[in-house]
Design a protein around this motif. Structure first.
Motif, PDB file in Angstrom:
ATOM      1  N   ASP B  88      29.002  13.088 115.799  1.00 38.14           N
ATOM      2  CA  ASP B  88      27.927  12.815 114.844  1.00 38.14           C
ATOM      3  C   ASP B  88      28.526  11.998 113.724  1.00 38.14           C
ATOM      4  OD1 ASP B  88      25.888  14.135 116.118  1.00 38.14           O
ATOM      5  OD2 ASP B  88      26.606  16.089 115.368  1.00 38.14           O
ATOM      6  N   PRO B  90      28.496  10.667 110.120  1.00 39.43           N
ATOM      7  CA  PRO B  90      27.822  10.963 108.852  1.00 39.43           C
ATOM      8  C   PRO B  90      27.096   9.715 108.326  1.00 39.43           C
ATOM      9  CG  PRO B  90      30.136  11.593 108.775  1.00 39.43           C
ATOM     10  CD  PRO B  90      29.942  10.844 110.037  1.00 39.43           C
ATOM     11  N   LYS B  91      25.961   9.936 107.725  1.00 35.36           N
ATOM     12  CA  LYS B  91      25.137   8.837 107.215  1.00 35.36           C
ATOM     13  C   LYS B  91      25.914   7.919 106.264  1.00 35.36           C
ATOM     14  CE  LYS B  91      20.138   9.508 107.053  1.00 35.36           C
ATOM     15  NZ  LYS B  91      19.852  10.972 107.225  1.00 35.36           N
TER      16      LYS B  91
END
Lengths: 254, 96
Positions: B88, B90-91
């Motif tokens: 994933d 991170p933004k």
């Protein structure tokens, strides 16, 4: 502003509008016919730039119109004698070399004219000039590049450009010839100083011709008249084609 | 225009307003590099797409042959662990 000075200002703006519109119309005649796809697109782009500039000038001319004529009515419904463009821009396309030469002469003059107009005391004129000159800067670099390339290209390409120059140079004098209206607009700080434009135009174009191995012919009498509505024979046919939609379907809009 | 007199072909890459890398946008004909740049400006950037243009002679590109697709690319198909799909991001990292 008195009614007369408003009329004069409008005439001055119409000259600018008509120059851009008529050469834009001429260039757009190449759409679909230019010698290479890339040239076709580039020529159509230039035509669109110029017609876009014409729209800005016409919008202002419409604001100044005492008869309340719209942008479209001014652009598409006047009679030949009421068009105030210089003779150069209405000259027929001829071959591609002829079109390029006409464009080269026009672009260089157009650039220095707009440069002068960016300093106009009239805020609308200076704003339109400021916006247009960015596009015209590119037009100059494109047409210079092609003229220098083809002038130094083959015997045929050089010959065609030299012939075009021989035919078109007689229309160059009118570009920087000042008349009473130019003098009045200059005195008011609105118009461009054509003698300054002439100096820069001559210097730049002489350099361009030199680089392209071309020689401007000696012309005894420079043609003139377009700025006061006296046009050459090809103007009627150009207007017939340009106006046919508005004339046959009045008030037509897209 | 006859085929043999045609200008050489150029491949055009444009880096867009928000793009990070130059992206192939198409090809065009031009006599030389300078003219290719001018033509690319007119053909591919009129709607304000570009911030930077690269022109590459099409002849200078070495391309893999479609017939070699199998040997070149198929082996990696079965190696799913090579695909970075298990993370994933991170933004805050933004574009990777």
């Amino acid at each position: 502003m008195s009614a007369q000075s408003q009329k004069n200002l409008q005439q001055y703006v119409l000259r600018l509008a008509d120059n851009a519109l008529i050469i834009g119309q001429r260039l757009s005649e190449w759409c679909g016919h230019a010698p290479a796809l890339e040239e076709d697109i580039a020529t159509a782009n230039t035509a669109l730039d110029l017609i876009g500039q014409a729209r800005n000038w016409f919008a202002y001319a419409s604001e100044l119109d005492t008869d309340g004529r719209s942008e479209d009515q001014l652009a598409l419904l006047r009679d030949e004698r009421d068009y105030l463009n210089v003779l150069l821009v209405e000259q027929p396309n001829g071959d591609y070399g002829n079109t390029l030469m006409r464009q080269f002469i026009f672009d260089i003059w157009h650039f220095y004219l707009l440069e002068g107009l960016t300093r106009s005391a009239d805020a609308t004129i200076s704003a339109i000039a400021e916006k247009s000159i960015k596009e015209v800067n590119y037009h100059v670099s494109r047409s210079s590049d092609l003229i220098i390339r083809l002038g130094n290209g083959t015997e045929e390409s050089h010959g065609k450009l030299q012939e075009a120059l021989n035919n078109l140079w007689r229309y160059s004098g009118e570009l920087t010839l000042s008349d009473a209206l130019d003098d009045e607009m200059l005195a008011l700080g609105i118009g461009a100083d054509l003698s300054g434009v002439e100096r820069k135009f001559q210097a730049a174009i002489t350099r361009g011709f030199h680089e392209a191995s071309l020689v401007a012919p000696k012309i005894g009498y420079m043609q003139r008249g377009g700025k006061t509505g006296v046009h050459s024979e090809s103007m009627g046919r150009l207007l017939a084609e340009m106006q046919v939609m508005q004339r046959s379907h009045p008030n037509l809009t897209w | 225009m006859s085929q043999k007199n045609e200008w050489p072909l150029w491949e055009i890459f444009v880096r867009g307003q928000h793009g990070l890398a130059h992206r192939h946008v198409g090809s065009l004909h031009a006599a030389d590099a300078e003219m290719a740049l001018n033509n690319a400006r007119d053909v591919y950037t009129r709607r304000n797409e570009g911030l930077s243009i690269w022109c590459v002679p099409a002849a200078a590109i070495t391309a893999s042959a479609p017939s070699e697709k199998g040997p070149l690319f198929e082996p990696s198909n079965s190696k799913v662990y090579r695909h970075p799909t298990f993370y994933d991001i991170p933004k805050e990292i933004g574009n990777m």
